[in-house]
Design an enzyme around this catalytic site. Structure first.
Site, PDB file in Angstrom:
ATOM      1  N   GLY A  72     -17.895   4.757  -2.590  1.00  0.00           N
ATOM      2  CA  GLY A  72     -18.847   5.854  -2.436  1.00  0.00           C
ATOM      3  C   GLY A  72     -19.978   5.861  -3.448  1.00  0.00           C
ATOM      4  O   GLY A  72     -20.727   6.842  -3.561  1.00  0.00           O
ATOM      5  N   LEU A  96     -17.382   0.024   0.791  1.00  0.00           N
ATOM      6  CA  LEU A  96     -18.135   1.263   0.536  1.00  0.00           C
ATOM      7  C   LEU A  96     -18.410   1.449  -0.958  1.00  0.00           C
ATOM      8  O   LEU A  96     -19.001   2.451  -1.359  1.00  0.00           O
ATOM      9  CB  LEU A  96     -17.358   2.478   1.055  1.00  0.00           C
ATOM     10  CG  LEU A  96     -17.232   2.623   2.570  1.00  0.00           C
ATOM     11  CD1 LEU A  96     -16.260   3.748   2.924  1.00  0.00           C
ATOM     12  CD2 LEU A  96     -18.598   2.889   3.200  1.00  0.00           C
ATOM     13  N   ALA A  97     -17.954   0.485  -1.756  1.00  0.00           N
ATOM     14  CA  ALA A  97     -18.100   0.579  -3.216  1.00  0.00           C
ATOM     15  C   ALA A  97     -17.617   1.942  -3.714  1.00  0.00           C
ATOM     16  O   ALA A  97     -18.218   2.550  -4.596  1.00  0.00           O
ATOM     17  CB  ALA A  97     -19.542   0.308  -3.637  1.00  0.00           C
ATOM     18  N   TYR A 119       0.831  -1.214   0.000  1.00  0.00           N
ATOM     19  CA  TYR A 119       0.000   0.000   0.000  1.00  0.00           C
ATOM     20  C   TYR A 119       0.863   1.261   0.000  1.00  0.00           C
ATOM     21  O   TYR A 119       1.717   1.452   0.867  1.00  0.00           O
ATOM     22  CB  TYR A 119      -0.965   0.020   1.188  1.00  0.00           C
ATOM     23  CG  TYR A 119      -2.074  -1.017   1.090  1.00  0.00           C
ATOM     24  CD1 TYR A 119      -2.378  -1.654  -0.114  1.00  0.00           C
ATOM     25  CD2 TYR A 119      -2.835  -1.367   2.206  1.00  0.00           C
ATOM     26  CE1 TYR A 119      -3.392  -2.613  -0.205  1.00  0.00           C
ATOM     27  CE2 TYR A 119      -3.853  -2.321   2.129  1.00  0.00           C
ATOM     28  CZ  TYR A 119      -4.116  -2.941   0.911  1.00  0.00           C
ATOM     29  OH  TYR A 119      -5.118  -3.882   0.839  1.00  0.00           O
ATOM     30  N   VAL A 174     -20.780   9.849  -4.348  1.00  0.00           N
ATOM     31  CA  VAL A 174     -20.033  10.201  -5.559  1.00  0.00           C
ATOM     32  C   VAL A 174     -21.011  10.583  -6.675  1.00  0.00           C
ATOM     33  O   VAL A 174     -22.182  10.189  -6.664  1.00  0.00           O
ATOM     34  CB  VAL A 174     -19.070   9.081  -6.057  1.00  0.00           C
ATOM     35  CG1 VAL A 174     -17.991   8.790  -5.052  1.00  0.00           C
ATOM     36  CG2 VAL A 174     -19.817   7.841  -6.450  1.00  0.00           C
TER      37      VAL A 174
END
Ligand SMILES: NC(=O)c1ccc[n+]([C@@H]2O[C@H](COP(=O)([O-])OP(=O)(O)OC[C@H]3O[C@@H](n4cnc5c(N)ncnc54)[C@H](OP(=O)(O)O)[C@@H]3O)[C@@H](O)[C@H]2O)c1
Length: 324
Positions: free
Chosen positions: A236, A233-234, A60, A241
């Site tokens: 947003g 959260l896909a 990351y 979004v």
């Protein structure tokens, strides 16, 4: 929750904080004080809301996510004892100079070397949970088993798990290690519904298009392997979004999420996460936001229980095709 990953007398929280967004992003720029400040803030807010499990991976932000987290622990060492920390390994970056592509690597030497890197960046002596990030096509389960045993004996890792693996792959690994596989982390959300579809599509032509590995959800439940949802959260999709180019299904589902949120007087994030948490498999959603307001909004999920009808309304809306 009765998770198999309880550590030091700590009970793992159902929500996990996902650290992929920490460290200043996927670039080779150096870490700035603001990135460490950001890590302090999210860690403090998460702990304040009883989120005590933190998800990392060695890759990351090219290692910077672990490094800023390690800096937080260095500046405030007492935090460690209140945390369950997990990280992942096995994805290697390309070496363009030598013409070597990005690849997966579960060789014993790479696993051992990677854990040392993780512990050093995180400034910790042991990892609570180590996950294999994505299946290595050349995985030799016997070799992985040897690495796990060595890590356990040395005290560097307490528990082991996997990510993005099918039931068959987990069973193969389990055959060669006495260490119980305690976690499987998969992409699961109100948008990525393959994990539900695979169950309702049995013996139906629609199963053709589903890539979620059949039987994996059930296997994990049967074997007490904790399911963790990444992408929960896909990004947003249903919580703010811009949906300008989105499909009608997505727009309708976002409206439904908003309606339930208003009725229950909670955030939209809470509804999206509560949808995952309603499932009897006791899924742990991983929250990947670095935005403090959004993180706060997510924490409301633990107080929301959706009814069966609400759960199915969201599911059917997301799939865009009525049941049966
Ligand atoms: N095992 C694996 O292969 C794997 C793969 C990917 C991720 N993960 C883990 O899972 C965690 C979560 O995954 P994820 O980050 O892909 O998915 P996520 O939690 O679904 O989405 C988080 C991302 O979406 C953005 N977002 C969320 N709500 C938004 C909104 N309303 N408006 C605008 N942006 C919004 C966030 O930006 P802000 O930061 O601005 O809120 C953040 O970049 C990661 O941190 C990592 O720990 C694991």
């Amino acid at each position: 929750m009765n998770l198999p990953i309880n550590e030091n007398g700590l009970q793992a929280s159902q929500l996990i904080y996902g650290c992929m967004g920490l460290g200043g992003g996927w670039n080779r720029n150096s870490i700035q004080p603001e990135h460490i400040k950001q890590a302090h803030e999210v860690v403090e807010l998460a702990l304040e809301h009883n989120i005590n499990m933190f998800d990392h991976a060695d890759i990351y932000a090219f290692g910077k996510a672990e490094t800023v987290f390690g800096q937080v622990l260095k500046e405030d060492p007492a935090l460690r004892e209140n945390m369950i920390i997990q990280s992942k390994l096995g994805i290697r970056f390309p070496n363009e100079d030598k013409g070597i592509p990005a690849r997966y690597d579960f060789s014993k030497s790479y696993i051992l070397e990677s854990v040392d890197g993780i512990l050093s960046r995180l400034n910790i002596d042991y990892l609570d949970v180590l996950l294999l990030h994505r299946p290595d096509a050349l995985m030799d389960a016997r070799e992985v088993g040897e690495a796990f045993h060595k890590l356990k004996d040395s005290g560097k890792v307490h528990y082991f798990g996997v990510s993005n693996m099918s039931a068959g792959q987990i069973r193969l690994l389990q055959r060669y290690t006495n260490e119980k596989i305690v976690v499987n982390q998969l992409e699961m959300s109100l948008d990525k519904i393959g994990w539900v579809e695979t169950g309702v599509h049995v013996n139906q032509i629609a199963a053709r298009d589903n890539v979620f590995p059949e039987g994996t959800l059930e296997y994990c439940q049967l074997e007490n392997i904790q399911l963790q949802a990444w992408g929960s959260l896909a990004k947003g999709l249903y919580t703010g979004v811009d949906l300008g180019n989105a499909s009608e299904n997505v727009k309708n589902t976002a409206l439904l999420v908003q309606k339930f949120a208003e009725e229950k007087q909670v955030s939209k994030e809470a509804i999206v996460l509560a949808w995952l948490m309603k499932h009897p498999a006791s899924i742990q959603p991983i929250i990947g936001t670095t935005n403090l307001d959004r993180l706060q909004a997510c924490t409301e999920a633990v107080n929301v229980t959706l009814s069966r009808d609400e759960w199915y309304s969201l599911y059917v809306s997301s799939r865009g095709v009525s049941l049966p």
